[in-house]
Design a protein around this motif. Structure first.
Motif, PDB file in Angstrom:
ATOM      1  N   ILE A 108      37.328 -59.674 -52.197  1.00 43.38           N
ATOM      2  CA  ILE A 108      38.732 -59.377 -52.481  1.00 43.38           C
ATOM      3  C   ILE A 108      39.486 -59.031 -51.193  1.00 43.38           C
ATOM      4  O   ILE A 108      39.150 -58.067 -50.501  1.00 43.38           O
ATOM      5  CB  ILE A 108      38.843 -58.217 -53.494  1.00 43.38           C
ATOM      6  CG1 ILE A 108      38.053 -58.556 -54.768  1.00 43.38           C
ATOM      7  CG2 ILE A 108      40.295 -57.929 -53.807  1.00 43.38           C
ATOM      8  CD1 ILE A 108      38.413 -59.876 -55.403  1.00 43.38           C
ATOM      9  N   SER A 109      40.494 -59.828 -50.910  1.00 45.63           N
ATOM     10  CA  SER A 109      41.314 -59.598 -49.715  1.00 45.63           C
ATOM     11  C   SER A 109      42.592 -58.833 -50.021  1.00 45.63           C
ATOM     12  O   SER A 109      43.194 -58.250 -49.115  1.00 45.63           O
ATOM     13  CB  SER A 109      41.681 -60.940 -49.064  1.00 45.63           C
ATOM     14  OG  SER A 109      42.412 -61.754 -49.969  1.00 45.63           O
ATOM     15  N   ASN A 110      43.006 -58.832 -51.293  1.00 43.63           N
ATOM     16  CA  ASN A 110      44.278 -58.195 -51.654  1.00 43.63           C
ATOM     17  C   ASN A 110      44.359 -58.031 -53.166  1.00 43.63           C
ATOM     18  O   ASN A 110      43.639 -58.693 -53.925  1.00 43.63           O
ATOM     19  CB  ASN A 110      45.464 -59.042 -51.179  1.00 43.63           C
ATOM     20  CG  ASN A 110      45.461 -60.433 -51.799  1.00 43.63           C
ATOM     21  OD1 ASN A 110      44.707 -61.313 -51.386  1.00 43.63           O
ATOM     22  ND2 ASN A 110      46.296 -60.636 -52.800  1.00 43.63           N
ATOM     23  N   TYR A 111      45.224 -57.131 -53.580  1.00 38.58           N
ATOM     24  CA  TYR A 111      45.558 -57.046 -54.993  1.00 38.58           C
ATOM     25  C   TYR A 111      46.702 -58.012 -55.296  1.00 38.58           C
ATOM     26  O   TYR A 111      47.544 -58.298 -54.437  1.00 38.58           O
ATOM     27  CB  TYR A 111      45.961 -55.624 -55.374  1.00 38.58           C
ATOM     28  CG  TYR A 111      44.798 -54.653 -55.341  1.00 38.58           C
ATOM     29  CD1 TYR A 111      43.674 -54.866 -56.120  1.00 38.58           C
ATOM     30  CD2 TYR A 111      44.826 -53.538 -54.511  1.00 38.58           C
ATOM     31  CE1 TYR A 111      42.591 -54.000 -56.079  1.00 38.58           C
ATOM     32  CE2 TYR A 111      43.761 -52.659 -54.460  1.00 38.58           C
ATOM     33  CZ  TYR A 111      42.643 -52.893 -55.253  1.00 38.58           C
ATOM     34  OH  TYR A 111      41.580 -52.035 -55.203  1.00 38.58           O
ATOM     35  N   VAL A 112      46.709 -58.524 -56.511  1.00 33.72           N
ATOM     36  CA  VAL A 112      47.767 -59.431 -56.935  1.00 33.72           C
ATOM     37  C   VAL A 112      48.980 -58.594 -57.298  1.00 33.72           C
ATOM     38  O   VAL A 112      48.964 -57.822 -58.262  1.00 33.72           O
ATOM     39  CB  VAL A 112      47.308 -60.294 -58.132  1.00 33.72           C
ATOM     40  CG1 VAL A 112      48.435 -61.211 -58.582  1.00 33.72           C
ATOM     41  CG2 VAL A 112      46.066 -61.103 -57.760  1.00 33.72           C
ATOM     42  N   GLU A 113      50.020 -58.737 -56.507  1.00 33.38           N
ATOM     43  CA  GLU A 113      51.231 -57.949 -56.639  1.00 33.38           C
ATOM     44  C   GLU A 113      52.363 -58.723 -55.964  1.00 33.38           C
ATOM     45  O   GLU A 113      52.113 -59.774 -55.362  1.00 33.38           O
ATOM     46  CB  GLU A 113      51.040 -56.586 -55.962  1.00 33.38           C
ATOM     47  CG  GLU A 113      50.693 -56.696 -54.485  1.00 33.38           C
ATOM     48  CD  GLU A 113      50.278 -55.377 -53.858  1.00 33.38           C
ATOM     49  OE1 GLU A 113      50.235 -54.354 -54.591  1.00 33.38           O
ATOM     50  OE2 GLU A 113      49.994 -55.359 -52.653  1.00 33.38           O
ATOM     51  N   PRO A 114      53.594 -58.265 -56.072  1.00 31.95           N
ATOM     52  CA  PRO A 114      54.650 -58.925 -55.312  1.00 31.95           C
ATOM     53  C   PRO A 114      54.222 -59.093 -53.857  1.00 31.95           C
ATOM     54  O   PRO A 114      53.743 -58.148 -53.225  1.00 31.95           O
ATOM     55  CB  PRO A 114      55.834 -57.972 -55.469  1.00 31.95           C
ATOM     56  CG  PRO A 114      55.626 -57.398 -56.836  1.00 31.95           C
ATOM     57  CD  PRO A 114      54.137 -57.215 -56.948  1.00 31.95           C
ATOM     58  N   ARG A 115      54.356 -60.297 -53.343  1.00 31.41           N
ATOM     59  CA  ARG A 115      53.727 -60.718 -52.092  1.00 31.41           C
ATOM     60  C   ARG A 115      54.016 -59.749 -50.940  1.00 31.41           C
ATOM     61  O   ARG A 115      55.168 -59.484 -50.599  1.00 31.41           O
ATOM     62  CB  ARG A 115      54.192 -62.123 -51.730  1.00 31.41           C
ATOM     63  CG  ARG A 115      53.421 -62.768 -50.579  1.00 31.41           C
ATOM     64  CD  ARG A 115      53.849 -64.226 -50.435  1.00 31.41           C
ATOM     65  NE  ARG A 115      53.196 -64.898 -49.329  1.00 31.41           N
ATOM     66  CZ  ARG A 115      51.995 -65.462 -49.382  1.00 31.41           C
ATOM     67  NH1 ARG A 115      51.314 -65.427 -50.515  1.00 31.41           N
ATOM     68  NH2 ARG A 115      51.484 -66.058 -48.335  1.00 31.41           N
ATOM     69  N   ASN A 116      52.932 -59.241 -50.335  1.00 33.49           N
ATOM     70  CA  ASN A 116      53.027 -58.291 -49.224  1.00 33.49           C
ATOM     71  C   ASN A 116      51.834 -58.505 -48.307  1.00 33.49           C
ATOM     72  O   ASN A 116      50.800 -57.847 -48.437  1.00 33.49           O
ATOM     73  CB  ASN A 116      53.064 -56.853 -49.747  1.00 33.49           C
ATOM     74  CG  ASN A 116      53.092 -55.838 -48.619  1.00 33.49           C
ATOM     75  OD1 ASN A 116      53.415 -56.161 -47.471  1.00 33.49           O
ATOM     76  ND2 ASN A 116      52.732 -54.597 -48.925  1.00 33.49           N
ATOM     77  N   ARG A 117      51.961 -59.414 -47.364  1.00 37.66           N
ATOM     78  CA  ARG A 117      50.832 -59.772 -46.500  1.00 37.66           C
ATOM     79  C   ARG A 117      50.388 -58.616 -45.610  1.00 37.66           C
ATOM     80  O   ARG A 117      49.245 -58.609 -45.142  1.00 37.66           O
ATOM     81  CB  ARG A 117      51.189 -60.983 -45.650  1.00 37.66           C
ATOM     82  CG  ARG A 117      51.263 -62.271 -46.449  1.00 37.66           C
ATOM     83  CD  ARG A 117      50.939 -63.483 -45.620  1.00 37.66           C
ATOM     84  NE  ARG A 117      49.607 -63.423 -45.044  1.00 37.66           N
ATOM     85  CZ  ARG A 117      48.995 -64.452 -44.480  1.00 37.66           C
ATOM     86  NH1 ARG A 117      49.592 -65.623 -44.424  1.00 37.66           N
ATOM     87  NH2 ARG A 117      47.807 -64.326 -43.963  1.00 37.66           N
ATOM     88  N   ASP A 118      51.242 -57.639 -45.390  1.00 39.38           N
ATOM     89  CA  ASP A 118      50.848 -56.500 -44.556  1.00 39.38           C
ATOM     90  C   ASP A 118      49.718 -55.696 -45.185  1.00 39.38           C
ATOM     91  O   ASP A 118      49.000 -54.978 -44.479  1.00 39.38           O
ATOM     92  CB  ASP A 118      52.056 -55.576 -44.315  1.00 39.38           C
ATOM     93  CG  ASP A 118      53.100 -56.202 -43.406  1.00 39.38           C
ATOM     94  OD1 ASP A 118      52.744 -57.138 -42.658  1.00 39.38           O
ATOM     95  OD2 ASP A 118      54.265 -55.764 -43.458  1.00 39.38           O
ATOM     96  N   SER A 119      49.556 -55.802 -46.499  1.00 41.68           N
ATOM     97  CA  SER A 119      48.513 -55.034 -47.183  1.00 41.68           C
ATOM     98  C   SER A 119      47.210 -55.813 -47.325  1.00 41.68           C
ATOM     99  O   SER A 119      46.214 -55.268 -47.804  1.00 41.68           O
ATOM    100  CB  SER A 119      49.005 -54.603 -48.571  1.00 41.68           C
ATOM    101  OG  SER A 119      49.142 -55.735 -49.428  1.00 41.68           O
TER     102      SER A 119
END
Length: 211
Positions: free
Chosen positions: A175-186
């Motif tokens: 898992i590289s990120n949570y699915v949420e409004p796009r925020n590549r900084d996270s």
């Protein structure tokens, strides 16, 4: 054992490739690497062409993914037990009709291999999409319709192709990120790739012990 390691991009599995070529794993397993390109169409086509060239004992799909499920940690590697083409169907006003409901096929495919190592990983449900989610309304709609844990752009296509030629297969995602409004900084892509490849190395080494 003749293994096929499948990834959408080379950078997702480069640490494994470097490790494999410098250790005794190369003598224990004949591993072919297939980099398909991103997306379900590229994955299905590449696998169809690869499978026409020869037979494999086992296939592994490895890559990063986004998680809808906040109980899965960023960087955690999971095994996707089932994966679904969630866009395969038809809109009926505000409702969605799956390809099963339309009577034209199936949309869900399954990892078809397990062992004690895989059983130590968290097992999740996945969806495969052409467009990753980044808008709150579409995220909420997808959760209401399918309640997935993770999403990728290739997983179900990989499992579909392996099922068609009766090759045992497993899908691993970190898992590289949570699915949420796009925020590549996270996003934590480096962490996800590091942990994915560590898991992949330990899994293939465990296969050697099982033989």
């Amino acid at each position: 054992m003749k293994l096929l390691l499948v990834a959408a991009t080379s950078f997702e599995i480069q640490p494994f490739i470097s490790y494999y070529s410098s250790t005794e794993l190369e003598r224990k397993h004949d591993v072919d690497v297939l980099v398909t390109g991103v997306g379900m169409v590229a994955t299905a086509f590449s696998l169809g062409r690869k499978f026409s060239e020869g037979r494999y004992d086992f296939a592994i799909n490895a890559g990063i993914a986004g998680s809808f499920n906040k109980n899965i940690e960023i960087g955690e590697t999971v095994v996707v037990k089932d994966d679904r083409f969630v866009e395969l169907g038809a809109e009926d006003n505000e409702s969605f009709l799956s390809i099963e409901e339309l009577g034209f096929g199936i949309s869900t495919y399954f990892s078809s291999f397990t062992n004690s190592f895989l059983e130590s990983l968290k097992a999740v449900s996945g969806i495969t999409v052409n467009k990753v989610h980044g808008r709150l309304s579409s995220i909420e709609s997808t959760l209401n319709l399918f309640n997935p844990d993770v999403e990728s752009m290739e997983g179900a296509a990989f499992l579909f192709a392996c099922r068609e030629v009766d090759i045992p297969a497993v899908e691993l995602r970190s898992i590289s990120n949570y699915v949420e409004p796009r925020n590549r900084d996270s996003w934590q892509i480096t962490l996800a790739i590091t942990n994915l490849n560590d898991t992949l190395i330990r899994f293939v080494e465990h296969l050697s012990k099982d033989e």
